[in-house]
Design a protein around this motif. Sequence first.
Motif, PDB file in Angstrom:
ATOM      1  N   UNK A 149      -2.999   8.912   5.950  1.00 38.88           N
ATOM      2  CA  UNK A 149      -3.052   7.906   7.014  1.00 38.88           C
ATOM      3  C   UNK A 149      -2.101   6.757   6.730  1.00 38.88           C
ATOM      4  N   UNK A 150      -1.869   6.468   5.459  1.00 40.28           N
ATOM      5  CA  UNK A 150      -0.920   5.420   5.106  1.00 40.28           C
ATOM      6  C   UNK A 150       0.494   5.823   5.497  1.00 40.28           C
ATOM      7  N   UNK A 151       0.845   7.083   5.229  1.00 43.53           N
ATOM      8  CA  UNK A 151       2.163   7.578   5.624  1.00 43.53           C
ATOM      9  C   UNK A 151       2.303   7.556   7.139  1.00 43.53           C
ATOM     10  N   UNK A 152       1.259   7.995   7.832  1.00 48.09           N
ATOM     11  CA  UNK A 152       1.282   7.986   9.296  1.00 48.09           C
ATOM     12  C   UNK A 152       1.536   6.577   9.808  1.00 48.09           C
ATOM     13  N   UNK A 153       0.840   5.611   9.232  1.00 47.32           N
ATOM     14  CA  UNK A 153       1.020   4.227   9.659  1.00 47.32           C
ATOM     15  C   UNK A 153       2.443   3.759   9.403  1.00 47.32           C
ATOM     16  N   UNK A 154       2.973   4.118   8.253  1.00 54.10           N
ATOM     17  CA  UNK A 154       4.356   3.732   7.930  1.00 54.10           C
ATOM     18  C   UNK A 154       5.322   4.326   8.939  1.00 54.10           C
ATOM     19  N   UNK A 155       5.170   5.598   9.239  1.00 55.64           N
ATOM     20  CA  UNK A 155       6.076   6.257  10.173  1.00 55.64           C
ATOM     21  C   UNK A 155       5.906   5.716  11.587  1.00 55.64           C
ATOM     22  N   UNK A 156       4.664   5.495  11.970  1.00 61.05           N
ATOM     23  CA  UNK A 156       4.415   4.981  13.321  1.00 61.05           C
ATOM     24  C   UNK A 156       4.999   3.580  13.471  1.00 61.05           C
ATOM     25  N   UNK A 157       4.860   2.766  12.445  1.00 61.38           N
ATOM     26  CA  UNK A 157       5.424   1.422  12.475  1.00 61.38           C
ATOM     27  C   UNK A 157       6.939   1.468  12.593  1.00 61.38           C
ATOM     28  N   UNK A 158       7.538   2.508  11.991  1.00 64.62           N
ATOM     29  CA  UNK A 158       8.994   2.674  12.056  1.00 64.62           C
ATOM     30  C   UNK A 158       9.449   3.232  13.398  1.00 64.62           C
ATOM     31  N   UNK A 159       8.496   3.607  14.270  1.00 65.32           N
ATOM     32  CA  UNK A 159       8.851   4.092  15.600  1.00 65.32           C
ATOM     33  C   UNK A 159       8.819   5.590  15.767  1.00 65.32           C
ATOM     34  N   UNK A 160       8.270   6.316  14.796  1.00 65.87           N
ATOM     35  CA  UNK A 160       8.183   7.776  14.894  1.00 65.87           C
ATOM     36  C   UNK A 160       7.072   8.159  15.861  1.00 65.87           C
TER      37      UNK A 160
ATOM     38  N   UNK B 126       2.316  14.543  12.826  1.00 65.27           N
ATOM     39  CA  UNK B 126       2.961  15.831  12.574  1.00 65.27           C
ATOM     40  C   UNK B 126       4.027  15.699  11.486  1.00 65.27           C
ATOM     41  N   UNK B 127       4.793  14.626  11.550  1.00 56.86           N
ATOM     42  CA  UNK B 127       5.853  14.441  10.567  1.00 56.86           C
ATOM     43  C   UNK B 127       5.267  14.189   9.181  1.00 56.86           C
ATOM     44  N   UNK B 128       4.183  13.465   9.104  1.00 57.00           N
ATOM     45  CA  UNK B 128       3.553  13.221   7.807  1.00 57.00           C
ATOM     46  C   UNK B 128       3.096  14.531   7.178  1.00 57.00           C
ATOM     47  N   UNK B 129       2.560  15.429   7.979  1.00 59.26           N
ATOM     48  CA  UNK B 129       2.124  16.731   7.450  1.00 59.26           C
ATOM     49  C   UNK B 129       3.322  17.527   6.930  1.00 59.26           C
ATOM     50  N   UNK B 130       4.426  17.483   7.661  1.00 62.51           N
ATOM     51  CA  UNK B 130       5.618  18.210   7.232  1.00 62.51           C
ATOM     52  C   UNK B 130       6.125  17.653   5.904  1.00 62.51           C
ATOM     53  N   UNK B 131       6.197  16.334   5.794  1.00 61.14           N
ATOM     54  CA  UNK B 131       6.689  15.716   4.565  1.00 61.14           C
ATOM     55  C   UNK B 131       5.772  16.024   3.389  1.00 61.14           C
TER      56      UNK B 131
ATOM     57  N   UNK C 157       0.826  -1.206   0.000  1.00 60.31           N
ATOM     58  CA  UNK C 157       0.000   0.000   0.000  1.00 60.31           C
ATOM     59  C   UNK C 157       0.860   1.256   0.000  1.00 60.31           C
ATOM     60  N   UNK C 158       1.960   1.241   0.750  1.00 63.95           N
ATOM     61  CA  UNK C 158       2.773   2.436   0.898  1.00 63.95           C
ATOM     62  C   UNK C 158       3.757   2.611  -0.245  1.00 63.95           C
ATOM     63  N   UNK C 159       4.349   1.537  -0.694  1.00 61.11           N
ATOM     64  CA  UNK C 159       5.455   1.651  -1.630  1.00 61.11           C
ATOM     65  C   UNK C 159       5.040   1.622  -3.092  1.00 61.11           C
ATOM     66  N   UNK C 160       3.789   1.296  -3.365  1.00 59.64           N
ATOM     67  CA  UNK C 160       3.363   1.221  -4.754  1.00 59.64           C
ATOM     68  C   UNK C 160       2.981   2.599  -5.268  1.00 59.64           C
ATOM     69  N   UNK C 161       3.979   3.506  -5.321  1.00 58.24           N
ATOM     70  CA  UNK C 161       3.721   4.870  -5.736  1.00 58.24           C
ATOM     71  C   UNK C 161       3.539   4.987  -7.247  1.00 58.24           C
ATOM     72  N   UNK C 162       3.999   4.005  -7.994  1.00 61.81           N
ATOM     73  CA  UNK C 162       3.958   4.115  -9.444  1.00 61.81           C
ATOM     74  C   UNK C 162       2.542   4.222  -9.974  1.00 61.81           C
TER      75      UNK C 162
END
Length: 277
Positions: free
Chosen positions: A25-36, A41-46, A6-11
């Motif tokens: 929400x997908x980005x948030x989940x990715x970042x949260x899973x990574x321990x952010x 907040x970080x997803x909004x900045x990115x 879901x996250x990496x299939x940007x093509x």
Amino acid sequence: MELGKTILNFANCSYEDFSGNDSFHTIVTRLRTAGCVFAEDEARVLLSAAHTWAELAAMVDQRAAGLPLEHVMGWAEFCGLRIAVDPGVFIPRYRTEFLVHQAAALTQSGAIVVDLCCGSGALGSVLAASLDQIQLHAVDIDPHAVRCAHRNVTAVGGHVYEGDLYEPLPPSLHGRVDILIANAPYVPTDTIRLLPSEARIYEARVALDGGSDGLDIQRRVAAEAPFWLAPGGLLFVETSERQAMQTVEIFAASGLTPQVVRCDELDATVVIGTKVV
């Protein structure tokens, strides 16, 4: 849900699609899973920084892999300014704003200011941007930090030097410096392993390691400070609450009159040393 697909299939999506609510929400989940911890907040900045889906994809990947957000973005917000921060360069901490506020309150128009162990040059740049006509000189031993500091310090009319503490400063500054700020490393060598991985892995060790008790660089800064400070000149250093009394002793042994100021809200401790007139 297959998170990676879901996250990496940007093509298969445009940047506009990716910046929608589902993708947020997908980005948030990715970042949260990574321990952010501050994933939303970080997803909004990115999202606000990226111009294309490819750029956004790369930034999310970098952050999820552990690169500090400030290094991903190329800047850090410090005292209301956007400070350029290159990969590997020490990221100015929020608590260090307390040090800058203390120095700003005691800096007069036209003062000569030296920022030792300047890193990105954040501290001196803020002082120069907020005060009238100060003469700013910034020094760091790390060539990567010096290159980064050039972008910040020269933008506010200051000068940057590469070298070990006072060594590269112009001799004409001897006995004329009004404000000396030194956010020198104060982490004891044996406790660096306990720092968050973002600091341990992605910031230069020279910006963190303060020697066996964390105060080696402070000793060197304080020992030479009286030779550079003008009468009544001030030295400001950040330290920990636990180390503050040792820093006071170091200042006093160097002939400076020490004072400790503390901000519990920021967990920030600053020792100020005055050169006796």
